[in-house]
Design a protein around this motif. Structure first.
Motif, PDB file in Angstrom:
ATOM      1  N   TYR A  86      -4.227  -1.588  -7.195  1.00  0.00           N
ATOM      2  CA  TYR A  86      -6.158  -1.939  -6.856  1.00  0.00           C
ATOM      3  C   TYR A  86      -5.914  -2.017  -4.909  1.00  0.00           C
ATOM      4  CZ  TYR A  86      -9.671  -5.483  -4.696  1.00  0.00           C
ATOM      5  OH  TYR A  86     -10.743  -5.796  -4.020  1.00  0.00           O
ATOM      6  N   LEU A  87      -5.087  -2.535  -4.496  1.00  0.00           N
ATOM      7  CA  LEU A  87      -4.936  -2.294  -2.780  1.00  0.00           C
ATOM      8  C   LEU A  87      -4.298  -1.361  -2.419  1.00  0.00           C
ATOM      9  CD1 LEU A  87      -1.969  -4.986  -1.825  1.00  0.00           C
ATOM     10  CD2 LEU A  87      -4.198  -5.386  -1.577  1.00  0.00           C
ATOM     11  N   LEU A  88      -3.615  -0.150  -3.491  1.00  0.00           N
ATOM     12  CA  LEU A  88      -3.732   0.388  -2.578  1.00  0.00           C
ATOM     13  C   LEU A  88      -5.373   1.859  -3.089  1.00  0.00           C
ATOM     14  CD1 LEU A  88      -0.604   1.942  -3.501  1.00  0.00           C
ATOM     15  CD2 LEU A  88      -1.133   1.650  -1.216  1.00  0.00           C
ATOM     16  N   ASN A  89      -6.127   1.453  -3.837  1.00  0.00           N
ATOM     17  CA  ASN A  89      -7.509   2.079  -3.887  1.00  0.00           C
ATOM     18  C   ASN A  89      -8.000   1.509  -2.612  1.00  0.00           C
ATOM     19  OD1 ASN A  89      -9.643   1.588  -5.931  1.00  0.00           O
ATOM     20  ND2 ASN A  89      -9.580   3.544  -5.141  1.00  0.00           N
ATOM     21  N   THR A  90      -8.253  -0.495  -3.106  1.00  0.00           N
ATOM     22  CA  THR A  90      -9.104  -0.345  -1.496  1.00  0.00           C
ATOM     23  C   THR A  90      -8.981   0.107  -0.286  1.00  0.00           C
ATOM     24  OG1 THR A  90      -8.547  -2.821  -2.837  1.00  0.00           O
ATOM     25  CG2 THR A  90      -9.799  -3.076  -0.107  1.00  0.00           C
ATOM     26  N   TYR A  91      -7.408   1.057   0.301  1.00  0.00           N
ATOM     27  CA  TYR A  91      -7.490   0.379   1.068  1.00  0.00           C
ATOM     28  C   TYR A  91      -7.774   2.637   1.745  1.00  0.00           C
ATOM     29  CZ  TYR A  91      -5.276  -3.409   2.780  1.00  0.00           C
ATOM     30  OH  TYR A  91      -5.202  -4.818   2.972  1.00  0.00           O
ATOM     31  N   GLY A  92      -7.676   3.329   0.653  1.00  0.00           N
ATOM     32  CA  GLY A  92      -8.124   4.400   0.111  1.00  0.00           C
ATOM     33  C   GLY A  92      -7.196   5.148   0.175  1.00  0.00           C
ATOM     34  N   ILE A  93      -6.366   4.788   0.103  1.00  0.00           N
ATOM     35  CA  ILE A  93      -4.624   5.778  -0.197  1.00  0.00           C
ATOM     36  C   ILE A  93      -4.570   6.177  -1.464  1.00  0.00           C
ATOM     37  CG2 ILE A  93      -2.647   5.391  -0.222  1.00  0.00           C
ATOM     38  CD1 ILE A  93      -2.202   3.177   1.591  1.00  0.00           C
ATOM     39  N   ILE A  94      -5.298   5.494  -2.388  1.00  0.00           N
ATOM     40  CA  ILE A  94      -5.227   6.157  -3.921  1.00  0.00           C
ATOM     41  C   ILE A  94      -6.375   6.299  -4.166  1.00  0.00           C
ATOM     42  CG2 ILE A  94      -2.671   5.637  -4.720  1.00  0.00           C
ATOM     43  CD1 ILE A  94      -4.137   3.596  -5.880  1.00  0.00           C
TER      44      ILE A  94
END
Length: 210
Positions: A183-191
């Motif tokens: 969720y965090l990586l998705n929120t930051y646009g990394i994945i």
């Protein structure tokens, strides 16, 4: 505890500086042509010393990312080269206790994973004993996400998330406990998800995608 807080602060600063420092050279790979969709990302990570090519100069973007490579990437994101070498010396006994005298390209990186909390001693030993770090052994997307969040020193945030929403259509396939990291990586646009909005947590990751 104080040492851990100081280390966390130093790691955060190192991460910021490593991502904002203008590199002194340009990386080029004969198998990454100009205009290739991942060219700028590959060259940037190579210039920062996070990704390295093979002995013949190739990058091999379609190769699946191995578990050992993934941990090395995370360690290099967290700590710059000279400090990794020092950590490797300081943690030499820990690494030898796990791997014996086996030589590895990534001994300093493994030591850095221990020092920075990317892996616990028990986790690293488990990976080594299971053969997950052997040559040719790949890593899943969900495991890579876990280690990457830890490398970014965001694990405390992930561990304390009490409310979050994943919109991937295959979110039920994610191993319990991995969701907040993804969720965090998705929120930051990394994945991001696939065109079908799938995360495919058990799939492997290619070097170009990494």
């Amino acid at each position: 505890m104080k040492r851990n807080r100081l280390l966390s602060g130093a790691l955060a600063l190192t991460l910021v500086l490593s991502l904002t420092t203008v590199p002194a050279f340009a990386a080029t790979f004969p198998d990454v042509p100009a205009g290739y969709w991942a060219e700028s990302y590959i060259n940037d990570m190579a210039e920062q010393g996070v990704f390295k090519g093979y002995d013949n100069g190739e990058f091999r973007p379609k190769n699946e990312l191995q578990g050992s490579e993934a941990l090395a990437l995370c360690a290099r994101i967290a700590v710059e080269t000279e400090l990794r070498a020092q950590i490797g010396k300081d943690r030499a006994d820990d690494i030898s206790a796990i791997m014996g005298d086996q030589q590895s390209w990534f001994r300093d990186e493994y030591a850095t994973c221990l020092e920075t909390g990317i892996l616990s001693y028990t986790e690293l030993k488990g990976l080594y004993d299971s053969g997950a770090l052997d040559n040719g052994k790949t890593i899943t997307k969900e495991d890579f996400a876990l280690y990457l969040v830890r490398a970014m020193q965001l694990a405390p945030m992930a561990e304390h998330l009490s409310s979050y929403t994943l919109t991937f259509t295959d979110k039920a396939d994610i191993t319990p406990g991995r969701e907040p990291y993804i969720y965090l990586l998705n929120t930051y646009g990394i994945i991001t998800g696939t065109d079908q909005n799938e995360f495919q947590p058990k799939s492997t990751v290619t070097r170009e995608v990494a």
